[in-house]
Design a protein around this motif. Structure first.
Motif, short mmCIF file in Angstrom:
data_model
loop_
_atom_site.label_atom_id
_atom_site.label_comp_id
_atom_site.label_asym_id
_atom_site.label_seq_id
_atom_site.Cartn_x
_atom_site.Cartn_y
_atom_site.Cartn_z
N UNK A 1 -4.94 -7.79 14.24
CA UNK A 1 -3.19 -8.16 14.33
C UNK A 1 -2.31 -7.22 13.35
N UNK A 2 -1.51 -6.80 13.69
CA UNK A 2 -0.74 -6.05 12.90
C UNK A 2 0.68 -6.55 13.12
N UNK A 3 1.57 -6.39 11.78
CA UNK A 3 3.03 -6.88 12.21
C UNK A 3 4.05 -5.76 11.92
N UNK A 4 5.01 -6.13 12.91
CA UNK A 4 6.10 -4.97 12.92
C UNK A 4 7.50 -5.59 12.34
N UNK A 5 8.23 -5.08 11.61
CA UNK A 5 9.51 -5.76 11.30
C UNK A 5 10.36 -6.07 12.53
N UNK B 1 9.59 7.60 7.31
CA UNK B 1 9.01 8.04 6.09
C UNK B 1 9.06 6.85 5.00
N UNK B 2 8.07 6.34 4.49
CA UNK B 2 8.09 5.19 3.23
C UNK B 2 7.10 5.61 2.18
N UNK B 3 7.43 4.80 1.21
CA UNK B 3 6.68 4.94 0.05
C UNK B 3 5.40 3.71 -0.12
N UNK B 4 6.05 2.40 0.07
CA UNK B 4 4.99 1.32 -0.05
C UNK B 4 5.29 0.42 1.01
N UNK B 5 4.38 -0.20 1.72
CA UNK B 5 4.51 -1.04 2.99
C UNK B 5 4.00 -2.10 2.68
N UNK B 6 4.39 -3.30 2.79
CA UNK B 6 3.69 -4.70 2.83
C UNK B 6 2.48 -4.96 3.52
N UNK B 7 1.28 -5.29 2.96
CA UNK B 7 0.15 -5.52 3.75
C UNK B 7 0.11 -6.01 5.10
N UNK C 1 2.03 -14.86 1.63
CA UNK C 1 1.24 -14.25 2.74
C UNK C 1 0.45 -14.66 3.37
N UNK C 2 0.32 -16.11 3.10
CA UNK C 2 -0.72 -16.82 3.29
C UNK C 2 -0.95 -17.35 5.21
N UNK C 3 0.19 -17.41 5.80
CA UNK C 3 0.40 -17.50 6.94
C UNK C 3 -0.17 -16.32 7.84
N UNK C 4 0.37 -15.27 7.16
CA UNK C 4 0.21 -14.05 8.08
C UNK C 4 -1.39 -13.56 7.81
N UNK C 5 -1.96 -14.11 6.68
CA UNK C 5 -3.57 -14.06 6.82
C UNK C 5 -4.24 -15.06 7.48
N UNK C 6 -3.63 -16.18 7.76
CA UNK C 6 -4.36 -17.32 8.74
C UNK C 6 -4.23 -16.86 10.06
N UNK C 7 -2.99 -16.22 10.62
CA UNK C 7 -3.04 -15.96 11.85
C UNK C 7 -3.97 -14.76 12.23
N UNK D 1 0.77 -1.17 -0.02
CA UNK D 1 0.10 0.03 0.05
C UNK D 1 0.70 1.30 0.03
N UNK D 2 0.34 2.35 -0.48
CA UNK D 2 1.20 3.56 -0.75
C UNK D 2 1.05 3.91 -2.10
N UNK D 3 1.47 5.30 -2.20
CA UNK D 3 1.89 5.85 -3.77
C UNK D 3 3.14 6.96 -3.37
#
Length: 416
Positions: free
Chosen positions: A244-248, A118-124, A230-236, A100-102
């Protein structure tokens, strides 16, 4: 062996150029030494995060015109950056990398220690916000795996509290994760991801999270899921009762590995060839053109192509090297933009802009390289091997890699 294009380097820029050219029907070979800087990935892609003074850039496209003429974006122009940024996002979507992002306005990602960058695109699924001084929750729970040290929860909690978010830190484990914890070297993000590939093991994690979590607005978890998709992220997220949100995490980066896997998969689906674990070690030039290259693991095989792309990276990936005599490009001995005085390479303060970070291969407006002052007509350079920008200080590394790779692919296709 003969190809239309040979790309030296299998990181983000090399894979991007390879996909674009293979998609156009070209016969492409990538020579890849192995792991790339994607293994240090933050979960976000930067276009231009800071200006030359270190000030945050809110609108990257507007800031392009303020960059010096040596910056790679200056050769693309504002319209070129905007067009190629949109193309890069489409390429990610095609590869199965949800972002997401532009390019019009930066958002802010949450770093492992709680800094808003600051970032341009971030993984869902990764935490991000339109503001660098606030987050969209009042209460958060930071959940970590027992024994996992690459997710500094106390730093993260302190930073979130400073942003007005009430935080609690909790930890959990399962039998599978406890077995991995017996060896300290196993408690790394990429090794945990291997344990949790199994759906039953992942379901147990969800059950433990549901058992210990309260009524927070969001649960923040380390990004340790999903090697190949990204299936396991969606499953959890589906199994856990709270949002739930993920942090690097600190490196190694599971999201970076996944990005590399998905890009390689798309490149292969398009008919591309990848020589993994090999290193280009020289080339034959004739009449201002590169005719062929050799590699370390194919000493008796010469690789021929009509066009070549150098995507070997900067110092970290050995695309550039230095000794007491100077900075040099090790494969072809190409001309580099660098001071000949070693005293000019660095500044005394660690937090100053370090001049060597802007060193790189010298190129013309079409990103063609030079050797002994002469243009190599069919050898281009893309990504972090290019001179003229500081990817750390300006937060533009992934953007330069993606956009210059796509532009050079266009130039090659326009020539044919």
């Amino acid at each position: 062996m003969k190809y239309d294009i040979i790309i030296i380097g299998g990181g983000l820029s090399g894979l991007t150029a390879g996909i674009a050219l293979a998609n156009a029907g070209k016969r492409v070979c990538i020579v890849s030494a192995g792991q790339s800087s994607l293994h240090f990935h933050s979960g976000s892609f930067d276009l231009l995060g800071y200006d030359a003074r270190g000030e945050v850039v809110e609108h990257p496209l507007d800031a392009v015109g303020q960059l010096g003429p040596e910056h790679p974006y200056s050769r693309l122009g504002k319209s070129g950056v905007q067009r190629l940024a949109a193309e890069a996002k489409r390429l990610f979507n095609r590869a199965g990398i949800s972002v997401s992002g532009d390019a019009i306005a930066n958002h802010y990602r949450l770093s492992p220690v709680g800094a808003m960058k600051p970032a341009w695109l971030t993984i869902g699924g990764f935490v991000h916000s339109s503001s660098g001084t606030s987050l969209p929750w009042k209460r958060a729970e930071i959940l970590n795996i027992q024994g996992f040290l690459d997710f500094p929860t106390q730093f993260l909690a302190a930073s979130l509290k400073a942003l007005g978010v009430d935080c609690q830190v909790k930890s959990f484990t399962t039998d599978e994760l406890s077995r991995a914890r017996k060896s300290p070297t196993e408690m790394r993000a990429t090794n945990i991801a291997k344990v949790l590939v199994d759906k039953d093991s992942l379901r147990k994690v969800a059950d433990r999270i549901n058992a210990i979590s309260g009524n927070a607005d969001v649960l923040l978890l380390p990004a340790v899921l999903g090697f190949s998709d990204g299936q396991s992220l969606d499953d959890l997220k589906a199994w856990v009762k709270r949002p739930v949100q993920y942090v690097a995490t600190l490196p190694p980066s599971v999201s970076g590995v996944r990005t590399a896997v998905l890009l390689k998969r798309l490149f292969a689906q398009l008919g591309g060839t990848m020589l993994v674990g090999d290193v280009a070690n020289g080339g034959q030039f004739k009449d201002g053109r590169l005719v062929s290259i050799t590699t370390e693991h194919l000493p008796d095989e010469v690789l021929y192509a009509d066009e070549f792309i150098l995507a070997s990276g900067s110092f970290m990936s050995h695309g550039l090297k230095s000794n007491y005599e100077g900075v040099f490009e090790p494969v072809f001995g190409l001309d580099v933009d660098a001071s000949g005085n070693r005293g000019d390479w660095t500044r005394e303060s660690l937090f100053d802009a370090q001049p060597y970070m802007e060193y790189g291969v010298h190129t013309d407006e079409a990103f063609r390289t030079f050797k002994n002052g002469n243009t190599i007509d069919n050898l281009y350079a893309v990504g972090s091997v290019l001179s003229g920008h500081n990817s750390i200080r300006q937060a533009d590394g992934t953007g330069v890699s993606l956009l210059t790779a796509l532009r050079v692919a266009e130039i090659i296709m326009e020539r044919k």
